[in-house]
Motif scaffolding. Structure first.
Motif, PDB file in Angstrom:
ATOM      1  N   ALA A  75       0.830  -1.211   0.000  1.00  0.00           N
ATOM      2  CA  ALA A  75       0.000   0.000   0.000  1.00  0.00           C
ATOM      3  C   ALA A  75       0.860   1.254   0.000  1.00  0.00           C
ATOM      4  O   ALA A  75       0.554   2.230  -0.700  1.00  0.00           O
ATOM      5  N   VAL A  76       1.933   1.260   0.783  1.00  0.00           N
ATOM      6  CA  VAL A  76       2.819   2.425   0.837  1.00  0.00           C
ATOM      7  C   VAL A  76       3.548   2.602  -0.492  1.00  0.00           C
ATOM      8  O   VAL A  76       3.739   3.726  -0.965  1.00  0.00           O
ATOM      9  N   VAL A  77       3.966   1.496  -1.115  1.00  0.00           N
ATOM     10  CA  VAL A  77       4.607   1.575  -2.433  1.00  0.00           C
ATOM     11  C   VAL A  77       3.648   2.209  -3.438  1.00  0.00           C
ATOM     12  O   VAL A  77       4.037   3.084  -4.228  1.00  0.00           O
ATOM     13  N   TRP A  78       2.404   1.780  -3.432  1.00  0.00           N
ATOM     14  CA  TRP A  78       1.400   2.353  -4.348  1.00  0.00           C
ATOM     15  C   TRP A  78       1.183   3.835  -4.060  1.00  0.00           C
ATOM     16  O   TRP A  78       1.138   4.660  -4.981  1.00  0.00           O
ATOM     17  N   PHE A  79       1.056   4.185  -2.790  1.00  0.00           N
ATOM     18  CA  PHE A  79       0.790   5.573  -2.403  1.00  0.00           C
ATOM     19  C   PHE A  79       1.942   6.491  -2.794  1.00  0.00           C
ATOM     20  O   PHE A  79       1.728   7.579  -3.339  1.00  0.00           O
ATOM     21  N   THR A  80       3.170   6.056  -2.537  1.00  0.00           N
ATOM     22  CA  THR A  80       4.327   6.890  -2.869  1.00  0.00           C
ATOM     23  C   THR A  80       4.526   7.000  -4.378  1.00  0.00           C
ATOM     24  O   THR A  80       5.116   7.974  -4.858  1.00  0.00           O
ATOM     25  N   ARG A  81       4.040   6.010  -5.136  1.00  0.00           N
ATOM     26  CA  ARG A  81       4.128   6.104  -6.587  1.00  0.00           C
ATOM     27  C   ARG A  81       3.067   7.075  -7.130  1.00  0.00           C
ATOM     28  O   ARG A  81       3.316   7.802  -8.089  1.00  0.00           O
ATOM     29  N   ARG A  82       1.902   7.071  -6.511  1.00  0.00           N
ATOM     30  CA  ARG A  82       0.832   7.958  -6.965  1.00  0.00           C
ATOM     31  C   ARG A  82       1.079   9.407  -6.548  1.00  0.00           C
ATOM     32  O   ARG A  82       0.688  10.331  -7.264  1.00  0.00           O
ATOM     33  N   ALA A  83       1.717   9.612  -5.397  1.00  0.00           N
ATOM     34  CA  ALA A  83       1.946  10.965  -4.887  1.00  0.00           C
ATOM     35  C   ALA A  83       3.376  11.078  -4.361  1.00  0.00           C
ATOM     36  O   ALA A  83       3.594  11.203  -3.160  1.00  0.00           O
ATOM     37  N   PRO A  84       4.370  11.039  -5.246  1.00  0.00           N
ATOM     38  CA  PRO A  84       5.761  11.098  -4.790  1.00  0.00           C
ATOM     39  C   PRO A  84       6.118  12.468  -4.227  1.00  0.00           C
ATOM     40  O   PRO A  84       5.544  13.492  -4.605  1.00  0.00           O
ATOM     41  N   LEU A  85       7.078  12.476  -3.316  1.00  0.00           N
ATOM     42  CA  LEU A  85       7.565  13.719  -2.725  1.00  0.00           C
ATOM     43  C   LEU A  85       8.713  14.273  -3.568  1.00  0.00           C
ATOM     44  O   LEU A  85       9.628  13.540  -3.941  1.00  0.00           O
ATOM     45  N   HIS A  86       8.651  15.575  -3.843  1.00  0.00           N
ATOM     46  CA  HIS A  86       9.725  16.265  -4.542  1.00  0.00           C
ATOM     47  C   HIS A  86       9.987  17.592  -3.844  1.00  0.00           C
ATOM     48  O   HIS A  86       9.203  18.036  -2.997  1.00  0.00           O
ATOM     49  N   LEU A  87      11.081  18.225  -4.211  1.00  0.00           N
ATOM     50  CA  LEU A  87      11.444  19.484  -3.572  1.00  0.00           C
ATOM     51  C   LEU A  87      10.391  20.558  -3.782  1.00  0.00           C
ATOM     52  O   LEU A  87      10.223  21.452  -2.942  1.00  0.00           O
ATOM     53  N   ILE A 150      10.105   3.401   5.996  1.00  0.00           N
ATOM     54  CA  ILE A 150       9.748   2.757   4.725  1.00  0.00           C
ATOM     55  C   ILE A 150       9.590   3.798   3.622  1.00  0.00           C
ATOM     56  O   ILE A 150      10.073   3.616   2.504  1.00  0.00           O
ATOM     57  N   VAL A 151       8.915   4.908   3.928  1.00  0.00           N
ATOM     58  CA  VAL A 151       8.734   5.969   2.933  1.00  0.00           C
ATOM     59  C   VAL A 151      10.081   6.521   2.484  1.00  0.00           C
ATOM     60  O   VAL A 151      10.334   6.704   1.285  1.00  0.00           O
ATOM     61  N   ALA A 152      10.975   6.782   3.438  1.00  0.00           N
ATOM     62  CA  ALA A 152      12.302   7.302   3.094  1.00  0.00           C
ATOM     63  C   ALA A 152      13.090   6.289   2.276  1.00  0.00           C
ATOM     64  O   ALA A 152      13.801   6.657   1.331  1.00  0.00           O
ATOM     65  N   LEU A 153      12.970   5.023   2.621  1.00  0.00           N
ATOM     66  CA  LEU A 153      13.683   3.978   1.900  1.00  0.00           C
ATOM     67  C   LEU A 153      13.206   3.879   0.453  1.00  0.00           C
ATOM     68  O   LEU A 153      14.015   3.782  -0.484  1.00  0.00           O
ATOM     69  N   ILE A 154      11.892   3.919   0.249  1.00  0.00           N
ATOM     70  CA  ILE A 154      11.326   3.814  -1.097  1.00  0.00           C
ATOM     71  C   ILE A 154      11.742   5.007  -1.948  1.00  0.00           C
ATOM     72  O   ILE A 154      12.176   4.856  -3.093  1.00  0.00           O
ATOM     73  N   HIS A 155      11.622   6.213  -1.393  1.00  0.00           N
ATOM     74  CA  HIS A 155      11.986   7.403  -2.157  1.00  0.00           C
ATOM     75  C   HIS A 155      13.484   7.450  -2.443  1.00  0.00           C
ATOM     76  O   HIS A 155      13.901   7.864  -3.540  1.00  0.00           O
ATOM     77  N   GLY A 156      14.295   7.038  -1.478  1.00  0.00           N
ATOM     78  CA  GLY A 156      15.733   7.019  -1.706  1.00  0.00           C
ATOM     79  C   GLY A 156      16.131   6.037  -2.795  1.00  0.00           C
ATOM     80  O   GLY A 156      16.993   6.338  -3.638  1.00  0.00           O
ATOM     81  N   TYR A 157      15.490   4.878  -2.794  1.00  0.00           N
ATOM     82  CA  TYR A 157      15.770   3.862  -3.815  1.00  0.00           C
ATOM     83  C   TYR A 157      15.376   4.359  -5.203  1.00  0.00           C
ATOM     84  O   TYR A 157      16.141   4.228  -6.167  1.00  0.00           O
ATOM     85  N   ARG A 158      14.205   4.959  -5.317  1.00  0.00           N
ATOM     86  CA  ARG A 158      13.769   5.465  -6.619  1.00  0.00           C
ATOM     87  C   ARG A 158      14.641   6.625  -7.084  1.00  0.00           C
ATOM     88  O   ARG A 158      14.928   6.754  -8.285  1.00  0.00           O
ATOM     89  N   PHE A 159      15.036   7.480  -6.158  1.00  0.00           N
ATOM     90  CA  PHE A 159      15.913   8.597  -6.515  1.00  0.00           C
ATOM     91  C   PHE A 159      17.241   8.079  -7.062  1.00  0.00           C
ATOM     92  O   PHE A 159      17.757   8.583  -8.069  1.00  0.00           O
ATOM     93  N   LEU A 160      17.788   7.056  -6.413  1.00  0.00           N
ATOM     94  CA  LEU A 160      19.054   6.484  -6.874  1.00  0.00           C
ATOM     95  C   LEU A 160      18.909   5.882  -8.265  1.00  0.00           C
ATOM     96  O   LEU A 160      19.770   6.088  -9.134  1.00  0.00           O
ATOM     97  N   LEU A 161      17.811   5.139  -8.503  1.00  0.00           N
ATOM     98  CA  LEU A 161      17.602   4.557  -9.831  1.00  0.00           C
ATOM     99  C   LEU A 161      17.470   5.633 -10.903  1.00  0.00           C
ATOM    100  O   LEU A 161      18.011   5.490 -12.005  1.00  0.00           O
ATOM    101  N   ARG A 162      16.753   6.713 -10.585  1.00  0.00           N
ATOM    102  CA  ARG A 162      16.603   7.785 -11.572  1.00  0.00           C
ATOM    103  C   ARG A 162      17.944   8.431 -11.887  1.00  0.00           C
ATOM    104  O   ARG A 162      18.239   8.753 -13.043  1.00  0.00           O
ATOM    105  N   ARG A 163      18.764   8.625 -10.879  1.00  0.00           N
ATOM    106  CA  ARG A 163      20.065   9.253 -11.107  1.00  0.00           C
ATOM    107  C   ARG A 163      20.988   8.342 -11.913  1.00  0.00           C
ATOM    108  O   ARG A 163      21.756   8.816 -12.745  1.00  0.00           O
TER     109      ARG A 163
END
Length: 301
Positions: A75-87, A150-163
């Motif tokens: 559920a958290v993975v889905w939520f963070t994908r639908r509404a990701p945090l950005h600067l 968990i939220v920080a881990l998911i966003h950090g992982y996606r940020f690393l993949l994007r970079r």
């Protein structure tokens, strides 16, 4: 477009990405639950508690871990994908993330208590909850920290993949003088990856797929995320070459190999790179029309 060892490694990782992510969560939760169960049993033994059964700490921890794995984390993975945090949006979205911690904890605690009750009955015992309001508050204070991690881990992982994969940006208008190419419908996109910039022609895009606040552009076997909506991207691509086939997909018509009709008026599109793209009933006539127009344009005058 040159490749680097990092790009090659990412391409080799992509087929294993889903299974690797699942294995990561299994190991993380399993190791954490085992460690907590062992320390709980050691603390009880050191305190001389004879009422605690050896299996109880394992039931406590793994009932919690199962709920995190099967319900909360997806559920958290889905939520963070639908509404990701950005600067540029974290002030607006952070309150929603904080608010979401309440139902996350409530679902976790109630499902966990249900599993514990079932496990105790199967083992011939009875699980007792002294005060539900107190337990809900106590568990929320723990769950909020876990949820934030968990939220920080998911966003950090996606940020690393994007970079590592590279992010696409639209070319902006220059500070002085006219732009070298139309900004409204650019001929090239800027890709930033591993501290390097290079340009990608929009005509090299084979297909695009929406992913949360991003659209993944597939170019010569690589996926590059562009922060844009599908509707906005559609206006910036050449309508003679690109066609919307689904609310989440745009394809370059030159890379379409075949159309497989499906039940209900929908279709499956086979792309030249092997990708299968869904085509909804709404957009299928437009795809066929564009193919027909392209064939007529290719005929000699």
């Amino acid at each position: 477009m040159e490749t680097t060892p990092v790009c090659d490694a990412l391409e080799r990782y992509r087929p294993w990405q889903r299974s690797t992510e699942v294995l990561f969560w299994l190991l993380l939760v399993g190791i954490n639950c085992s460690g907590n169960a062992l320390t709980s049993w050691m603390d009880a033994s050191r305190g001389g508690s004879a009422a605690l059964q050896p299996w109880e700490p394992w039931v406590w921890e793994f009932s919690s871990g199962l709920v995190w794995l099967l319900i909360v984390v997806p559920a958290v993975v889905w939520f963070t994908r639908r509404a990701p945090l950005h600067l540029d949006n974290w002030r607006h979205r952070l309150p929603w993330y904080v608010l979401a911690s309440v139902p996350v904890s409530l679902v976790h605690v109630l499902a966990m208590f249900g599993l514990r009750t079932l496990a105790y009955r199967l083992l011939g015992d009875h699980y007792v909850i002294d005060s539900l309001p107190h337990e809900l508050l106590y568990e929320y204070l723990k769950d909020a920290r876990t949820y934030a991690f968990i939220v920080a881990l998911i966003h950090g992982y996606r940020f690393l993949l994007r970079r590592l994969r590279g992010e696409v940006q639209l070319l902006a208008a220059p500070d002085e003088g006219p732009p070298l190419e139309p900004v409204e419908r650019p001929e090239r996109l800027l890709v930033r990856k591993l501290g390097r910039d290079f340009l990608v022609a929009t005509q090299d895009i084979e297909w695009a797929q929406a992913s949360g606040n991003y659209v993944n552009l597939h170019v010569r076997g690589h996926d590059y995320p562009l922060r844009i909506t599908m509707a906005a991207l559609e206006t910036k691509l050449d309508p003679a070459s690109f066609v919307r086939v689904h609310r989440s997909w745009i394809i370059h018509i030159a890379h379409l190999v075949s159309i497989e009709p499906l039940d209900g008026g929908e279709a499956r599109l086979q792309m030249a790179d092997g990708q299968q793209v869904p085509c909804s009933r709404r957009y299928l006539p437009q795809v066929r029309q564009q193919l027909s127009d392209g064939q007529r344009a290719a005929l000699p005058g």
